[in-house]
Design an enzyme around this catalytic site. Structure first.
Site, short mmCIF file in Angstrom:
data_model
loop_
_atom_site.label_atom_id
_atom_site.label_comp_id
_atom_site.label_asym_id
_atom_site.label_seq_id
_atom_site.Cartn_x
_atom_site.Cartn_y
_atom_site.Cartn_z
N GLU A 15 -5.12 2.31 -3.48
CA GLU A 15 -3.68 2.47 -3.63
C GLU A 15 -2.95 1.20 -3.21
OE1 GLU A 15 -4.80 4.43 0.38
OE2 GLU A 15 -5.61 4.30 -1.64
N ASP B 271 0.86 -1.18 0.00
CA ASP B 271 0.00 0.00 0.00
C ASP B 271 0.90 1.23 0.00
OD1 ASP B 271 -3.03 0.95 1.01
OD2 ASP B 271 -1.40 2.26 1.67
#
Length: 758
Positions: free
Chosen positions: A418, A375
């Protein structure tokens, strides 16, 4: 489609060929019948001509015989017979009748129109002639003899013989007229001159019934005429007449002895004279007539086949183009279904297929694989500071970095906003951790172009691997990655962590929660709020429930901590609030009386302006559609925040909830009295409802000290104009205790468990 088209084309070609074959067969039969009919007619004409020819000779020779019988003295003076014979020869035509010979029954010739110094021969000495004389003796009419070489004329002739008999039937004299073969054949040729133009290669023949050739046109071109005329015929014609001895006429096909070529022909029998008349043509004439008649149809069929082939190729080409377009569309649809439109990486669905294949291979062959989940750290700051377009550009740059650095057999997917997931086939936990360290270092040392500026980003990584000993499921491995990623974030970010031995249930919850949010399986369950004064339901609290893939309903207590660690509380609150407002609107439309609905909102939700604004927009929409005018009035929605969420600057908390209060939402504090209470927060925030913590309420049912604490909280709240709600009431004694203290509302299993609305 192409296969069906090809089958259809070849089917039509096969039908065309079959139709052409049937048409050819039909035409062959027709041409054969026409040719046979022509041959029958022409042969019948020749037979009539031959019959007339023989009858003429028979008539003249009969008249001569009658003269000889009526004048027996002439037989005694052969020298006086010559003028008589010459007159009869003139009747027949000297160019046709080469001579007239008279012989006694014993074969001795005694008179002839042929002038010769030689003694007249005795024909009994000539076997081939004598056999014919014997045949003539047995016949009552003209006998057509075999072709012989005349001993006086010295040429091949056809002897026409007639035995003259007296009244008692005794042979008296034999009349023989040798006929010139060339003249005889020429008469035949002239009689069928018209047929020659339509039937080239035509051949005519006169054959004795015993198979010996008498005459043929065209004249045979062979020096060995003795063999040609002296051999009994064994060809197709001879076989046809031999097989049908009583038939007056017929047809035949095959090779003939005269030239050995395949022929077709017709024959007519002249039984009176023991002669067969025949006419034949080469088999090629039938082929010629067949092709002349079939050529137009064949041209049309060829043109049809050509047009069919051209059409097939055009349609096949168009079909191929359409198939290519369909394949392109299918590929595009596959990419849309399996690839992320922003980065070009696999999406969850596409990665799921590769994960399943890798897992099946691992289960079957024991070859492990590893997962790397990472991430981007503080990615929200990029979206908030530079805009979502800049954030999308960063995601694209990160995707490009990954695609250029992973192995060919590895698969990369954009797993979330993300988040990225990398599948490493044939890898262990150690190799996966090393690969993750390389990716982390690559991202950390790559300058990202963001809004005209260059920034350095970091990422946090979680790693897990399938091992034969553990044989975890895909969901469990993903749960391990989630747990490891959370540890990397909690440990300061920009680092790689691997799963560190928690139970499968611990890391599986995070994965299950994410899937439930994505597939809209977070549901609002409603528990009634009851007025302790009269026992009426005055509102509901909406509690989050997770509905598993198997239909099991999981309470919030089992997943809210995981949601807090994974920063998923705001997504849960958004889904629950949407359902609650829809439920509230439907109830108002049905009853016309609004009731209070309490919604738990986390600090994670309230700190996101975009989520708060979306909640306000949705509330505005439902208020405008309600049957009751809510303009300027307090809304039935109550934002319920846990006391733990309020730790910090009270003014900062007020700024978070102020937009909702301005719209007409009310504020409630949950779990008041659980140990984190702050009278200062209650004092400074516009709280309308104060919910007393459940454990304290249950203790107050039998503990004077607890009752004193509840009484103190209730008294303080009333003095501040705050309505109190006792939580966790499970029996009548607790309800009576709270009512006796003066608590306004109650909530608990005593009145009902939370239920998911249909």
């Amino acid at each position: 489609m192409r296969r069906r088209l090809r089958r259809g084309y070849w089917g039509l070609v096969a039908l065309t060929v079959l139709f052409g074959a049937w048409l050819a067969w039909l035409n062959w039969q027709r041409q054969g019948e026409m040719l046979h009919s022509t041959l029958r007619v022409e042969t019948a004409f020749l037979a009539d001509a031959a019959t007339s020819y023989f009858e003429r000779y028979e008539s003249v020779m009969s008249a001569l015989g009658n003269d000889l019988l009526s004048r027996p003295e002439l037989l005694a003076t052969p020298d006086q017979l010559t003028p008589l014979l010459q007159r009869y020869r003139a009747l027949l035509g000297p160019e046709q009748a080469l001579a007239i010979n008279l012989s006694r029954p014993d074969g001795q010739m005694f008179a002839s129109t042929v002038v010769s110094k030689e003694k007249l021969p005795n024909l009994a000495a000539h076997h081939d002639i004598w056999s014919g004389i014997e045949q003539a003796t047995r016949m009552k009419s003209l006998e057509v003899g075999k072709a012989v070489y005349g001993p006086m004329l010295h040429r091949w002739v056809i002897p026409l013989r007639m035995m003259v008999k007296d009244a008692a039937g005794r042979p008296v004299v034999l009349i023989a007229v040798p006929v010139e073969l060339n003249e005889f054949l020429d008469r035949w040729r002239r009689s069928v001159a018209a047929a020659q133009h339509t039937m080239p290669g035509m051949s005519m023949a006169l054959i004795r019934s015993d198979g010996y050739l008498l005459a043929r046109w065209p004249t045979p071109q062979t020096p060995d005429l003795q063999r040609f005329y002296g051999t009994r015929r064994q060809g197709a014609l001879a076989a046809a007449t031999r097989d049908a001895p009583q038939a007056p006429s017929g047809l035949f096909d095959g090779k003939v002895d005269s030239d050995g070529t395949p022929r077709t022909g017709a024959w007519v029998r002249l039984p009176k004279y023991g002669v067969v008349v025949t006419m034949t043509v080469p088999k090629a004439v039938l082929w010629r007539d067949f092709w002349r008649a079939y050529w137009p149809a064949l041209s049309i069929l060829a043109l049809w086949t050509g047009l069919l082939t051209l059409t097939y190729r055009l349609v096949a080409r168009q079909t191929e183009r359409e198939s290519a377009q369909l394949r392109d569309r299918a590929e595009i649809m596959y990419r849309l279904a399996n690839q992320d439109s922003l980065t070009g990486l696999l999406n969850r669905r596409g990665m799921g297929e590769h994960l399943q294949r890798a897992h099946d291979r691992a289960q079957q062959d024991g070859i492990g694989y590893a997962l790397v989940l990472f991430d981007l750290d503080h990615f929200k700051l990029i979206n908030d500071g530079f805009g979502h377009a800049a954030g999308d550009a960063v995601l694209q740059q990160v995707a490009h970095l990954l695609q250029t650095r992973v192995r060919k057999e590895d698969h990369v997917a954009r797993w979330g906003g993300e988040e990225f997931l990398v599948l490493l086939p044939d890898s262990t936990l150690e190799t996966a951790r090393a690969a993750a360290e390389k990716m982390r270092d690559l991202i950390a040392h790559t300058r990202m172009s963001v809004g005209g500026a260059e920034l350095r980003l970091t990422a946090s990584f979680g790693v897990s691997a399938w091992e034969p000993a553990a044989r975890l499921t895909i969901a469990e491995l993903l749960g391990q990655c989630d747990s490891a990623l959370y540890n990397a974030k909690a440990g300061g970010r920009n680092r790689v962590r691997q799963f560190e031995g928690k139970s499968a249930q611990d890391y599986l919850r995070g994965f299950t929660l994410k899937r439930a949010i994505e597939y809209d399986r977070i549901r609002a369950a409603y528990q009634p709020l009851v007025s302790l004064a009269d026992g009426k339901v005055v509102g509901y609290e909406a509690l989050a429930r997770l509905v598993g893939e198997d239909g099991e309903v999981i309470p919030a207590g089992q997943f809210i901590d995981v949601a807090n660690r994974l920063r998923l509380e705001h997504r849960i609150d958004a889904r629950v609030s949407k359902q609650v407002m829809a439920h509230c609107s439907q109830r108002i439309e049905a009853t016309g009386a609004p009731m209070k609905y309490m919604i738990n909102c986390s600090a994670d939700f309230l700190s996101r302006p975009e989520d708060v604004q979306q909640l306000l927009d949705r509330a505005q929409h439902y208020c405008e559609s309600c049957a009751v005018d809510m303009t300027g009035r307090e809304k039935p929605m109550v934002i319920e925040i846990t006391e733990r969420q309020l730790i910090g600057d009270a003014e900062a908390v007020r700024k978070l909830v102020q937009p909702l209060i301005d719209f007409g939402f009310q504020l409630a504090v949950d779990d008041f009295g659980s140990g984190y209470s702050s009278y200062l927060y209650v004092l400074k925030l516009p709280v309308k409802y104060l919910k007393i913590e459940a454990e304290l309420v249950r203790e107050a049912a039998h503990s004077p000290r607890a009752q004193a604490m509840v009484r103190s909280i209730n008294s303080m709240a009333h003095e501040l104009g705050i309505l109190t709600i006792a939580e966790g009431i499970e029996d009548q004694a607790t309800a009576e205790a709270m009512r006796h203290i003066g608590v306004d509302w109650g909530q608990g299993y005593y009145w009902g468990r939370p239920e998911i609305s249909d």
